[in-house]
Design a protein around this motif. Structure first.
Motif, PDB file in Angstrom:
ATOM      1  N   LEU A   1     -18.196   5.354  -7.426  1.00  0.00           N
ATOM      2  CA  LEU A   1     -17.329   4.428  -8.139  1.00  0.00           C
ATOM      3  C   LEU A   1     -17.976   3.046  -8.155  1.00  0.00           C
ATOM      4  O   LEU A   1     -18.559   2.607  -7.157  1.00  0.00           O
ATOM      5  N   ALA A   2     -17.866   2.356  -9.270  1.00  0.00           N
ATOM      6  CA  ALA A   2     -18.479   1.032  -9.385  1.00  0.00           C
ATOM      7  C   ALA A   2     -17.930   0.071  -8.335  1.00  0.00           C
ATOM      8  O   ALA A   2     -18.606  -0.880  -7.937  1.00  0.00           O
ATOM      9  N   SER A   3     -16.715   0.336  -7.869  1.00  0.00           N
ATOM     10  CA  SER A   3     -16.075  -0.545  -6.889  1.00  0.00           C
ATOM     11  C   SER A   3     -16.434  -0.210  -5.443  1.00  0.00           C
ATOM     12  O   SER A   3     -15.949  -0.855  -4.520  1.00  0.00           O
TER      13      SER A   3
ATOM     14  N   GLU B   1     -17.557  14.301 -17.411  1.00  0.00           N
ATOM     15  CA  GLU B   1     -17.167  13.477 -18.557  1.00  0.00           C
ATOM     16  C   GLU B   1     -15.762  12.898 -18.402  1.00  0.00           C
ATOM     17  O   GLU B   1     -15.503  11.744 -18.765  1.00  0.00           O
TER      18      GLU B   1
ATOM     19  N   GLU C   1     -15.827   9.933 -16.136  1.00  0.00           N
ATOM     20  CA  GLU C   1     -16.560   8.852 -16.792  1.00  0.00           C
ATOM     21  C   GLU C   1     -15.663   8.064 -17.744  1.00  0.00           C
ATOM     22  O   GLU C   1     -15.758   6.838 -17.837  1.00  0.00           O
ATOM     23  N   LYS C   2     -14.814   8.770 -18.470  1.00  0.00           N
ATOM     24  CA  LYS C   2     -13.971   8.121 -19.471  1.00  0.00           C
ATOM     25  C   LYS C   2     -12.837   7.316 -18.841  1.00  0.00           C
ATOM     26  O   LYS C   2     -12.379   6.323 -19.407  1.00  0.00           O
TER      27      LYS C   2
ATOM     28  N   HIS D   1     -12.792   6.106 -15.505  1.00  0.00           N
ATOM     29  CA  HIS D   1     -13.143   5.224 -14.381  1.00  0.00           C
ATOM     30  C   HIS D   1     -14.565   4.690 -14.573  1.00  0.00           C
ATOM     31  O   HIS D   1     -15.403   5.338 -15.183  1.00  0.00           O
ATOM     32  N   GLU D   2     -14.813   3.536 -14.020  1.00  0.00           N
ATOM     33  CA  GLU D   2     -16.149   2.950 -14.102  1.00  0.00           C
ATOM     34  C   GLU D   2     -16.999   3.497 -12.960  1.00  0.00           C
ATOM     35  O   GLU D   2     -16.658   3.333 -11.778  1.00  0.00           O
ATOM     36  N   LEU D   3     -18.081   4.151 -13.329  1.00  0.00           N
ATOM     37  CA  LEU D   3     -18.977   4.756 -12.342  1.00  0.00           C
ATOM     38  C   LEU D   3     -20.302   4.003 -12.292  1.00  0.00           C
ATOM     39  O   LEU D   3     -20.690   3.336 -13.243  1.00  0.00           O
ATOM     40  N   ARG D   4     -21.001   4.161 -11.183  1.00  0.00           N
ATOM     41  CA  ARG D   4     -22.370   3.667 -11.062  1.00  0.00           C
ATOM     42  C   ARG D   4     -23.277   4.876 -10.811  1.00  0.00           C
ATOM     43  O   ARG D   4     -23.018   5.677  -9.918  1.00  0.00           O
ATOM     44  N   THR D   5     -24.322   4.998 -11.606  1.00  0.00           N
ATOM     45  CA  THR D   5     -25.303   6.052 -11.383  1.00  0.00           C
ATOM     46  C   THR D   5     -26.282   5.594 -10.314  1.00  0.00           C
ATOM     47  O   THR D   5     -26.965   4.574 -10.474  1.00  0.00           O
TER      48      THR D   5
END
Length: 315
Positions: free
Chosen positions: A102-104, A174, A177-178, A180-184
């Motif tokens: 998660l980006a957070s 997918e 992804e739609k 929630h904001e994810l970080r690869t």
């Protein structure tokens, strides 16, 4: 003779072939074995070993003769002393999935995973991806807390906070992804080619060459149909989920299939080098009981069979 073919949705090619009736034209006595209906492998400590997943059933009465999986299972089979041989490989599936958080979460890179809980379908290609990512970051298996999840079930665990990172795969990836904001943290392409692959027992290959040729040719023909008809192919997967009481999105499945390579290719040096590196890394991290030579699983004449099928049915 009856030829038993193991299949499940995660090997898209065999799953569609099961529904197309193509192989039955050449092998009227083919028997399809749904891997999901077989007893599960013995539980394995995710920190110290690899589950056999599907390879044991190649050597078990009531199992199957041919199987298609991801990157890791044949390595596991060879390490257990199973006399398996490769049939062929797909092209690279580098868009099939990746390691995300998660980006957070505050986790910026794979190096930040030390001490963190990482969800994988243990024993599958996801184990190899995580191990290669850790190697690249200067970490080892002992530095993280791997958590065994079903291939598409890690998303909810990530959202609940039960996981810090997750190796996600499409089409399940997918949806998260739609929403929630994810970080690869690590993509697949930077680590390995991640093909689908097919393998069998050495004794089956050597004693049933015509049957093996029929399986390879049928796979090529069916894969050509998938490429030409991805939405119709996607419907098989959606219908399967519905038959099991669930719901799947046809558009997502179609996009997933459009993003994957189809066709069976001969195993080559680049693939074998990847397999050998992964096998050495798995052994060095205590996940295999012994080192192996993956080239022992190559029968040169099978390469010719696959190339002949490629020439007769272009995908």
């Amino acid at each position: 003779m009856t030829v038993r073919v193991g299949y499940f949705p995660h090997n898209n090619s065999l799953f569609v072939l099961r529904h197309r009736g193509i192989l039955e034209r050449a092998l009227p006595d083919v028997e399809w074995v749904d891997l999901r209906d077989l007893p599960p492998a013995e539980p394995m400590d995710v920190k110290t070993g690899l589950p056999s997943l599907h390879s044991d059933w190649l050597f078990t009465e009531g199992g199957y003769d041919v199987i298609g999986t991801g990157f890791t299972p044949p390595i596991t089979a060879l390490a257990k002393g199973r006399d398996v041989v490769y049939i062929g490989i797909s092209g690279p599936r580098v868009e099939n999935g990746r390691l995300v958080t998660l980006a957070s979460s505050g986790i910026e890179t794979a190096a930040d995973l030390a001490g963190k809980r990482v969800g994988i379908a243990h024993g599958s290609w996801q184990t190899t991806l995580l191990l290669l990512a850790l190697e690249k970051a200067g970490l080892t298996w002992a530095d993280v807390e791997p958590v065994d999840t079903v291939v598409n079930d890690g998303a909810e665990a990530l959202l609940r906070g039960d996981l810090d990172a997750w190796v996600g795969a499409y089409p399940g990836l997918e949806a998260i992804e739609k929403a929630h904001e994810l970080r690869t943290l690590v993509d697949t392409e930077s680590l390995f080619s991640h093909p689908s692959l097919w393998f069998t027992r050495r004794d089956f290959a050597e004693n049933n060459r015509e049957a093996l040729e029929a399986v390879v040719t049928a796979l090529q023909e069916s894969d050509a149909w998938i490429e030409a008809n991805p939405r119709a192919a996607a419907q098989y997967f959606v219908d399967d989920v519905a038959a099991r009481g669930g719901h799947a999105d046809l558009d997502r499945w179609e996009r997933a299939l459009r993003g994957r390579p189809f066709g069976v290719n001969p195993v080559d040096d680049a693939f074998l080098e990847e397999q050998q590196h992964a096998a050495d890394l798995l052994a060095a991290n205590g996940l295999l009981s012994q080192t192996i030579d993956v080239r022992a699983a190559v029968l040169p004449w099978i390469l010719d069979v696959v190339e002949a099928a490629r020439s007769s049915v272009r995908v």
